[in-house]
Design a protein around this motif. Structure first.
Motif, PDB file in Angstrom:
ATOM      1  N   VAL A  60      45.580  25.676  26.812  1.00 53.07           N
ATOM      2  CA  VAL A  60      45.903  26.165  25.461  1.00 53.07           C
ATOM      3  C   VAL A  60      46.478  27.570  25.533  1.00 53.07           C
ATOM      4  CG1 VAL A  60      44.907  26.862  23.243  1.00 53.07           C
ATOM      5  CG2 VAL A  60      44.187  24.708  24.307  1.00 53.07           C
ATOM      6  N   PHE A  61      45.910  28.405  26.401  1.00 48.38           N
ATOM      7  CA  PHE A  61      46.379  29.785  26.569  1.00 48.38           C
ATOM      8  C   PHE A  61      47.853  29.807  26.988  1.00 48.38           C
ATOM      9  CE2 PHE A  61      47.119  33.406  29.477  1.00 48.38           C
ATOM     10  CZ  PHE A  61      46.929  34.444  28.584  1.00 48.38           C
ATOM     11  N   LEU A  62      48.233  28.945  27.927  1.00 42.85           N
ATOM     12  CA  LEU A  62      49.620  28.904  28.403  1.00 42.85           C
ATOM     13  C   LEU A  62      50.572  28.405  27.315  1.00 42.85           C
ATOM     14  CD1 LEU A  62      49.171  27.560  32.046  1.00 42.85           C
ATOM     15  CD2 LEU A  62      49.738  29.882  31.339  1.00 42.85           C
ATOM     16  N   ILE A  63      50.142  27.410  26.547  1.00 41.66           N
ATOM     17  CA  ILE A  63      50.992  26.888  25.466  1.00 41.66           C
ATOM     18  C   ILE A  63      51.176  27.939  24.373  1.00 41.66           C
ATOM     19  CG2 ILE A  63      51.122  25.169  23.616  1.00 41.66           C
ATOM     20  CD1 ILE A  63      49.774  23.189  25.545  1.00 41.66           C
ATOM     21  N   VAL A  64      50.104  28.657  24.043  1.00 40.09           N
ATOM     22  CA  VAL A  64      50.194  29.744  23.051  1.00 40.09           C
ATOM     23  C   VAL A  64      51.132  30.839  23.565  1.00 40.09           C
ATOM     24  CG1 VAL A  64      48.918  31.610  21.931  1.00 40.09           C
ATOM     25  CG2 VAL A  64      47.944  29.306  22.010  1.00 40.09           C
ATOM     26  N   THR A  65      51.033  31.164  24.869  1.00 38.09           N
ATOM     27  CA  THR A  65      51.919  32.169  25.467  1.00 38.09           C
ATOM     28  C   THR A  65      53.373  31.743  25.374  1.00 38.09           C
ATOM     29  OG1 THR A  65      50.187  32.818  27.052  1.00 38.09           O
ATOM     30  CG2 THR A  65      52.448  33.451  27.589  1.00 38.09           C
ATOM     31  N   ALA A  66      53.632  30.454  25.655  1.00 37.26           N
ATOM     32  CA  ALA A  66      54.998  29.921  25.562  1.00 37.26           C
ATOM     33  C   ALA A  66      55.516  30.012  24.129  1.00 37.26           C
ATOM     34  CB  ALA A  66      55.018  28.469  26.049  1.00 37.26           C
ATOM     35  N   TYR A  67      54.656  29.688  23.165  1.00 37.41           N
ATOM     36  CA  TYR A  67      55.048  29.747  21.755  1.00 37.41           C
ATOM     37  C   TYR A  67      55.365  31.190  21.344  1.00 37.41           C
ATOM     38  CZ  TYR A  67      54.727  29.627  16.673  1.00 37.41           C
ATOM     39  OH  TYR A  67      54.995  29.788  15.339  1.00 37.41           O
ATOM     40  N   ARG A  68      54.549  32.131  21.797  1.00 39.20           N
ATOM     41  CA  ARG A  68      54.781  33.538  21.468  1.00 39.20           C
ATOM     42  C   ARG A  68      56.094  34.038  22.061  1.00 39.20           C
ATOM     43  NH1 ARG A  68      49.476  36.905  22.818  1.00 39.20           N
ATOM     44  NH2 ARG A  68      50.843  38.577  22.093  1.00 39.20           N
ATOM     45  N   MET A  69      56.418  33.558  23.273  1.00 35.42           N
ATOM     46  CA  MET A  69      57.698  33.911  23.897  1.00 35.42           C
ATOM     47  C   MET A  69      58.860  33.365  23.080  1.00 35.42           C
ATOM     48  SD  MET A  69      57.083  33.406  28.005  1.00 35.42           S
ATOM     49  CE  MET A  69      58.803  33.756  28.369  1.00 35.42           C
ATOM     50  N   LEU A  70      58.675  32.161  22.518  1.00 39.79           N
ATOM     51  CA  LEU A  70      59.737  31.499  21.762  1.00 39.79           C
ATOM     52  C   LEU A  70      60.032  32.215  20.448  1.00 39.79           C
ATOM     53  CD1 LEU A  70      61.645  29.043  21.505  1.00 39.79           C
ATOM     54  CD2 LEU A  70      59.750  27.822  20.406  1.00 39.79           C
ATOM     55  N   VAL A  71      58.988  32.644  19.740  1.00 34.16           N
ATOM     56  CA  VAL A  71      59.171  33.222  18.401  1.00 34.16           C
ATOM     57  C   VAL A  71      59.274  34.743  18.405  1.00 34.16           C
ATOM     58  CG1 VAL A  71      57.979  31.291  17.315  1.00 34.16           C
ATOM     59  CG2 VAL A  71      56.665  33.320  17.947  1.00 34.16           C
ATOM     60  N   SER A  72      58.912  35.357  19.528  1.00 33.20           N
ATOM     61  CA  SER A  72      58.915  36.821  19.561  1.00 33.20           C
ATOM     62  C   SER A  72      60.339  37.362  19.608  1.00 33.20           C
ATOM     63  CB  SER A  72      58.132  37.341  20.771  1.00 33.20           C
ATOM     64  OG  SER A  72      58.781  36.975  21.967  1.00 33.20           O
ATOM     65  N   LYS A  73      60.525  38.522  19.013  1.00 36.27           N
ATOM     66  CA  LYS A  73      61.827  39.195  19.047  1.00 36.27           C
ATOM     67  C   LYS A  73      61.881  40.048  20.311  1.00 36.27           C
ATOM     68  CE  LYS A  73      62.157  39.408  14.005  1.00 36.27           C
ATOM     69  NZ  LYS A  73      62.241  40.286  12.816  1.00 36.27           N
ATOM     70  N   ASP A  74      63.104  40.296  20.777  1.00 36.29           N
ATOM     71  CA  ASP A  74      63.285  41.089  21.997  1.00 36.29           C
ATOM     72  C   ASP A  74      63.071  42.566  21.682  1.00 36.29           C
ATOM     73  OD1 ASP A  74      63.869  38.843  23.475  1.00 36.29           O
ATOM     74  OD2 ASP A  74      66.007  38.930  22.978  1.00 36.29           O
ATOM     75  N   GLU A  75      61.807  42.967  21.640  1.00 36.91           N
ATOM     76  CA  GLU A  75      61.471  44.358  21.341  1.00 36.91           C
ATOM     77  C   GLU A  75      61.481  45.191  22.628  1.00 36.91           C
ATOM     78  OE1 GLU A  75      57.717  44.312  19.440  1.00 36.91           O
ATOM     79  OE2 GLU A  75      58.437  43.285  17.640  1.00 36.91           O
ATOM     80  N   GLU A  76      61.929  46.421  22.495  1.00 36.80           N
ATOM     81  CA  GLU A  76      61.974  47.306  23.650  1.00 36.80           C
ATOM     82  C   GLU A  76      60.568  47.748  24.037  1.00 36.80           C
ATOM     83  OE1 GLU A  76      64.575  50.596  23.408  1.00 36.80           O
ATOM     84  OE2 GLU A  76      66.325  49.401  22.843  1.00 36.80           O
ATOM     85  N   PHE A  77      60.346  47.858  25.355  1.00 35.28           N
ATOM     86  CA  PHE A  77      59.071  48.324  25.879  1.00 35.28           C
ATOM     87  C   PHE A  77      59.189  49.816  26.162  1.00 35.28           C
ATOM     88  CE2 PHE A  77      56.504  49.008  29.866  1.00 35.28           C
ATOM     89  CZ  PHE A  77      55.278  49.041  29.228  1.00 35.28           C
ATOM     90  N   HIS A  78      58.280  50.604  25.603  1.00 36.29           N
ATOM     91  CA  HIS A  78      58.301  52.054  25.799  1.00 36.29           C
ATOM     92  C   HIS A  78      57.071  52.472  26.608  1.00 36.29           C
ATOM     93  CE1 HIS A  78      61.592  52.463  22.935  1.00 36.29           C
ATOM     94  NE2 HIS A  78      60.936  51.657  22.136  1.00 36.29           N
ATOM     95  N   PRO A  79      57.228  52.630  27.935  1.00 37.90           N
ATOM     96  CA  PRO A  79      56.086  52.955  28.805  1.00 37.90           C
ATOM     97  C   PRO A  79      55.319  54.203  28.381  1.00 37.90           C
ATOM     98  CG  PRO A  79      57.995  52.357  30.112  1.00 37.90           C
ATOM     99  CD  PRO A  79      58.464  52.479  28.700  1.00 37.90           C
ATOM    100  N   LYS A  80      56.040  55.233  27.890  1.00 40.49           N
ATOM    101  CA  LYS A  80      55.381  56.488  27.532  1.00 40.49           C
ATOM    102  C   LYS A  80      54.532  56.369  26.258  1.00 40.49           C
ATOM    103  CE  LYS A  80      58.602  59.597  29.864  1.00 40.49           C
ATOM    104  NZ  LYS A  80      59.543  60.730  29.733  1.00 40.49           N
ATOM    105  N   LYS A  81      54.729  55.290  25.512  1.00 37.05           N
ATOM    106  CA  LYS A  81      53.919  55.060  24.316  1.00 37.05           C
ATOM    107  C   LYS A  81      52.810  54.041  24.577  1.00 37.05           C
ATOM    108  CE  LYS A  81      57.734  56.022  21.102  1.00 37.05           C
ATOM    109  NZ  LYS A  81      58.566  55.457  20.014  1.00 37.05           N
TER     110      LYS A  81
END
Length: 316
Positions: free
Chosen positions: A146-167
């Motif tokens: 279930v964890f892997l399927i939820v992760t796949a779903y989150r990847m599908l619907v998530s927007k390509d947000e920038e990762f800010h390491p300093k934050k």
């Protein structure tokens, strides 16, 4: 235990040669050098499947799941491909971290070396506890699935947000306990400032990369446990994928944008292994199906990405 000891010793020798001989002097890893080492690591990893076949045909290794040599070999290759494919996202994050902290190209290999050494230790612990949970509590396969399927779903619907390491949470916590400076000190992780030792950007980048890998391992370890719970197969396929990550980073870091549709390949792979885990007690997928799904997903993702790039170039 002898086989485990020999394998770990050989890996340590590889790492010692890497840092002490081939990369003794910090330098910029060229695309040609990265391509060569990527080819070397992939070749070694695939050739090791022959060692797997020999070990399981001679019963030298403790065959906990009673696998045939052919099945063990297919599971190793499938697990290796899963780990390798899930490393693509990791490579993108590493590139963002290096850019954010302005790590010079010639020092990036050193940071990745120590980062991967730490990743080997943490993943070994996660594999140990993951295998223990699956063997002790049968319902764990449902949880991981279930964890892997939820992760796949989150990847599908998530927007390509920038990762800010300093934050990031990790950066804020490190600042609470360790003085941080923006000054570089060659390839060193710390610099002497008056009466204190301050962490250089290299050290901060290393810590964030280390914790990022742990987060990625939360996906990759359950994914490979869907293929096999044999600890030796899980560990070796994981380690070879990690060892090839450095050269793959220098090979792919400037081309990641060209492989946009690989994201959907990963979604398909995570969904498939999630379903496989959920059905583990009711239906066994033949190994050739698992290997085919993973290989085809990656191949289609690469082909579609390349075709899309050509179409964009023609428009421009």
């Amino acid at each position: 235990m002898l086989v485990w000891g020999i394998f770990i010793a050989v890996i340590l020798i590889f790492l010692a040669l890497d840092l002490g001989v081939f990369n003794r002097t910090p330098h910029i890893i060229s695309t040609k050098e990265a391509t060569k080492w990527t080819a070397i690591w992939v070749t070694i990893s695939l050739l090791f499947s022959g060692v797997i076949y020999w070990l399981y045909s001679t019963n030298i290794i403790n065959n906990v799941d009673g696998l045939t040599p052919t099945n063990a070999t297919l599971k190793y290759i499938t697990g290796y491909l899963i780990e390798l494919s899930l490393s693509v996202d990791n490579i993108f994050v590493i590139a963002v971290i290096f850019t954010s902290f302005k790590i010079p190209l010639k020092y990036q290999h050193r940071v990745l070396f120590w980062g991967i050494l730490g990743a080997i230790i943490f993943r070994a612990l996660m594999i140990f506890f993951g295998v223990l949970l699956i063997n002790k509590f049968s319902f764990t396969t449902y949880v991981f699935g279930v964890f892997l399927i939820v992760t796949a779903y989150r990847m599908l619907v998530s927007k390509d947000e920038e990762f800010h390491p300093k934050k990031s949470f990790i950066y804020r916590q490190v600042r609470r306990f360790v003085p941080i400076t923006s000054h570089m000190n060659g390839e060193h992780f710390f610099i002497k400032l008056r009466h204190i030792n301050a962490a250089t950007p290299l050290f901060i980048a290393l810590i964030i990369i280390e914790f990022t890998d742990i987060l990625f391992a939360l996906d990759s370890i359950p994914a490979i446990l869907a293929i096999t719970s044999d600890p030796f197969l899980v560990f070796t396929s994981n380690i070879f994928a990690i060892l090839g990550l450095r050269s793959m980073y220098f090979f792919l870091s400037n081309m990641l944008a060209k492989f946009y549709y690989l994201k959907y390949s990963l979604i398909v792979i995570l969904t498939f292994v999630g379903i496989k885990l959920i059905l583990a007690h009711h239906f066994k997928f033949p190994e050739w199906i698992s290997l085919s799904v993973i290989a085809l997903s990656l191949l289609i993702g690469v082909i579609v990405s390349l075709k899309s790039n050509r179409t964009e170039e023609k428009k421009n």
